[in-house]
Design an enzyme around this catalytic site. Structure first.
Site, PDB file in Angstrom:
ATOM      1  N   GLY A  62       0.785  -1.232   0.000  1.00  0.00           N
ATOM      2  CA  GLY A  62       0.000   0.000   0.000  1.00  0.00           C
ATOM      3  C   GLY A  62       0.808   1.268   0.000  1.00  0.00           C
ATOM      4  O   GLY A  62       2.003   1.271   0.234  1.00  0.00           O
ATOM      5  N   SER A  63       0.165   2.375  -0.295  1.00  0.00           N
ATOM      6  CA  SER A  63       0.766   3.702  -0.250  1.00  0.00           C
ATOM      7  C   SER A  63      -0.201   4.712  -0.829  1.00  0.00           C
ATOM      8  O   SER A  63      -1.314   4.831  -0.340  1.00  0.00           O
ATOM      9  CB  SER A  63       2.107   3.748  -0.991  1.00  0.00           C
TER      10      SER A  63
END
Length: 218
Positions: free
Chosen positions: A187-188
Site C-alpha cells: 500500500g501507499s
C-alpha cells in the site's frame, strides 16, 4: 483467490519457512503442545495477512472515454488545485488515493491512451499522507494521452511501509482503460492530475475501487 505474480515467490518461500519453524517447534517441545499450537496459529495468521496483500481480483472496468477511473483501491485523501512541476508544468486538479495495507495493491490505468512520458524517482519513505511525499518519496510519474489529446498524469508513491514500486510501463505503450500498469507492495498512495475543468465525481474520505470507481469526467 488469484495471487498477483509479485507475491507468488515470496508466499512460496514464506510457506516453506513457516512449515520448517513449526516442525522444529514440534520436535523441540513434544510434551508441550500449547507451544506448537501458539506457533501454528501465529504462522497461519501471518501467512493469511501476507496472502491478502497480494490478492489480484478479476474486474470488469466500465469503459467510457469521458471518465477517469480510480487507479487504485483506497480512500480519497486529496482533491485540490495545484501546480504540477515535473512534466505538465501548469495548474492541475489533483486527486490522491491513499492505499492502506488491507487494500488491493494493483494499480490500473484511469484512461485509455498512449504513454508519452514515464520516469522513476528514487527517494525517501515518508508516510504517504505527508505533504512532501508526492515530491520526495520514491515514486514513478507517467503521463498518458487520451484519444482526444488530453494528458493525464498518474504518480505512484511509496510510503513508510511500501518500499517497493513495480511498474509495467514504457513510453509509447498503449493501455486500455482499467488495464493494470503497476503494483505498490503493502500500500501507499497514487496521485492523479487532471485538467482544471474536470468534473469531480468523488468526495474526500470516499472509498474507491481501482478500475471501477469514476473519479471525474473530462
Amino acid at each position: 483467490m488469484t495471487i498477483h505474480k509479485e507475491g507468488r515467490v515470496l508466499l512460496a518461500v514464506m510457506l516453506i519457512v513457516l512449515i520448517i519453524i513449526n516442525a522444529v517447534v514440534l520436535y523441540a517441545f513434544p510434551a508441550r503442545p500449547i507451544i506448537f499450537n501458539v506457533t501454528l496459529a501465529a504462522s497461519l495468521i501471518l501467512f493469511l495477512l501476507i496472502l491478502q496483500f497480494f490478492r489480484h481480483p478479476k474486474i470488469v472496468s466500465p469503459i467510457d472515454e469521458k471518465h477517469v477511473l480510480a487507479p487504485a483501491d483506497g480512500k480519497v485523501v486529496v482533491i485540490e488545485e495545484t501546480t504540477e512541476t515535473e512534466y505538465l508544468k501548469d495548474k492541475r486538479l489533483q486527486i490522491s488515493i491513499f492505499m492502506s495495507p488491507v487494500n488491493v495493491h494493483v494499480n490500473r490505468m484511469p484512461v485509455k491512451g498512449i504513454v508519452e512520458f514515464f520516469k522513476y524517482h528514487a527517494g525517501k519513505y515518508l508516510v504517504a499522507w505527508h505533504p512532501k511525499s508526492s515530491t520526495e518519496n520514491e515514486r514513478t510519474t507517467l503521463v498518458v494521452k487520451t484519444g482526444k489529446g488530453v494528458p493525464v498524469l498518474v504518480r505512484q508513491i511509496a510510503g513508510a511501509m511500501a518500499r517497493r514500486i513495480k511498474w509495467y510501463v514504457k513510453e509509447g505503450q498503449e493501455f486500455e482503460q482499467g488495464e493494470e500498469f503497476g503494483f505498490i507492495k503493502f500500500g501507499s498512495r497514487v496521485d492523479v492530475f487532471l485538467p482544471l475543468d474536470a468534473k469531480v465525481k468523488v468526495n474526500i474520505g470516499e472509498k474507491t475501487k481501482g478500475g471501477r470507481t469514476v473519479l471525474a469526467e473530462i
